[in-house]
Design a protein around this motif. Sequence first.
Motif, PDB file in Angstrom:
ATOM      1  N   GLU A   1      -3.744  -3.054  -2.528  1.00 12.04           N
ATOM      2  CA  GLU A   1      -3.947  -1.941  -3.452  1.00 12.04           C
ATOM      3  C   GLU A   1      -4.285  -0.616  -2.778  1.00 12.04           C
ATOM      4  O   GLU A   1      -4.065   0.439  -3.372  1.00 12.04           O
TER       5      GLU A   1
ATOM      6  N   ARG B   1      -7.342  -1.033  -8.889  1.00  7.64           N
ATOM      7  CA  ARG B   1      -6.306  -0.196  -9.504  1.00  7.64           C
ATOM      8  C   ARG B   1      -6.889   0.764 -10.534  1.00  7.64           C
ATOM      9  O   ARG B   1      -6.336   1.835 -10.770  1.00  7.64           O
TER      10      ARG B   1
ATOM     11  N   HIS C   1      -1.984  -5.740 -13.740  1.00  6.75           N
ATOM     12  CA  HIS C   1      -1.397  -4.402 -13.654  1.00  6.75           C
ATOM     13  C   HIS C   1      -1.566  -3.652 -14.976  1.00  6.75           C
ATOM     14  O   HIS C   1      -1.831  -2.449 -14.997  1.00  6.75           O
TER      15      HIS C   1
END
Length: 499
Positions: free
Chosen positions: A70, A133, A494
């Motif tokens: 990431e 993320r 995600h």
Amino acid sequence: MLIAAFVVAAVSLIPLGYVLAQTVATGWDQAYALIVRPRVGELLRHTAALVATTVTGSVLIGVAAAWLVERTDLPLRRLWAVLFAMPLAIPAFVTSYGWVSLYPSIEGLSGATLITTFAYFPFVYLPVAAVLRRLDPALEESARSLGHSSARVLVRVVLPQLRTAVLGGALLVGLHLLAEYGALQMIRYSTFTTAIMEQHESTFNGAAATMLATVLVSLCLLLLTLDVLLRGRGRYSRLGSGAARPAPRTRLGRAGPLALLASAVVCGAAIGVPFVSVGRWLVLGGGDLWTAPELLPALLSTLILGLYAAALTTAVALPVAWLAVRHRGWGSTLMERCTYLASAMPGIVVALAFVTVAIRYARPIYQSTLLIVVAYALLFLPRAMVSLRAGIEQAPPELEEAAKALGSSPLRLFGRVTLPLIAPALAAGAALVFMAVVTELTATLLLAPTGTRTLATQFWSFSSEIDYAAAAPYAMLMIVLSLPVSWFLLVQSHRMAGR
């Protein structure tokens, strides 16, 4: 919510009540004599050493893998993201089967740590990757503008925001280790769980097994207490989307080849060894292995039980997770902690508790699908709880308060505001439970309705007889069933990041 959470917590205490009742029936003098035996001290050392080494290894590998994927310019990042999640598709006892098939001499603490670390590190990797993320890069940029180095930003800004994900993953790894049987039995590494199984299967010494289960429950309570102390009461959600861009990636430079090599070693040990071993036995066994009459019924039974258990577990986990996050207090914390107790016990103890309760108080559901699905829900409730808790913590409560101010009813607020925010966490929790049911072994052996066989029980039946070729199709089907779920978990992580 409070009533539902209370019912879930009360049902979760059934296995503990069974252990305590059996302890009282044993008598305090005999119970004390059974607990202070040298054998118990040996099992305690083995179990504690395995939990310490595997949790440490899983956290180190999981956090490092998430950081590489990431936050760095690691080549083929999307491929590595999938590969790091794939060990979830391989049951721990299939990983052990793979290593034992290729290296029969593997044993002891080092062998147990090797196998369980590579089997369980994705429990840390996935939540940490999801949180990385979602982190607001403006926080890190502000720290750098104040003169902090990259290493200091990592320690002072990034790692504190990963606390919930790391602790949740570590707790899952620890609880799974306390209840792990198949992977450790294959390499003859003794823990409380394997000793309890041996007592029940060979000597039928219920008192000795119950006392071992009592110590195991105490270890579970210790893990839960440490989790509460380390988690703290910090806030991890933010209002708004933060900086509308991804965080800048760190250039690996000369460390790039070393990072690629380390990633390849981890994936080779966690994925390559089991696949090579299963494929080898499939080739040696030939096409006749796939025509076994037990194969299709075992597959169908596994699918049905997995879907039922996933739906029930996420439904009962929601009110408990909601209260633990939105209404923090000793009552909600206590109810949440109760849901972890059953999962820390070996499946055979949970199964015996439900058999006893069903025979004495609910005979119509004895040997029924309902009974085994409820047992699955208790065993795998933490998988759903960890995902739901992380999702609810990152759902800003200000949005719910705004909806209330606009006149939304509680039900409408939940459906239009809360549910869309936590939907990825719900889906991830259900997927984790489904994968756990596909590979569950000990409780299924005792609670499955007469004539019901699953992929896990059939695999164990053949592998226990050292018929590795006949066991290979069942191992492959478990992996094939779990692979799409692993992919789904990756996609959901995600989505949780808004990508």
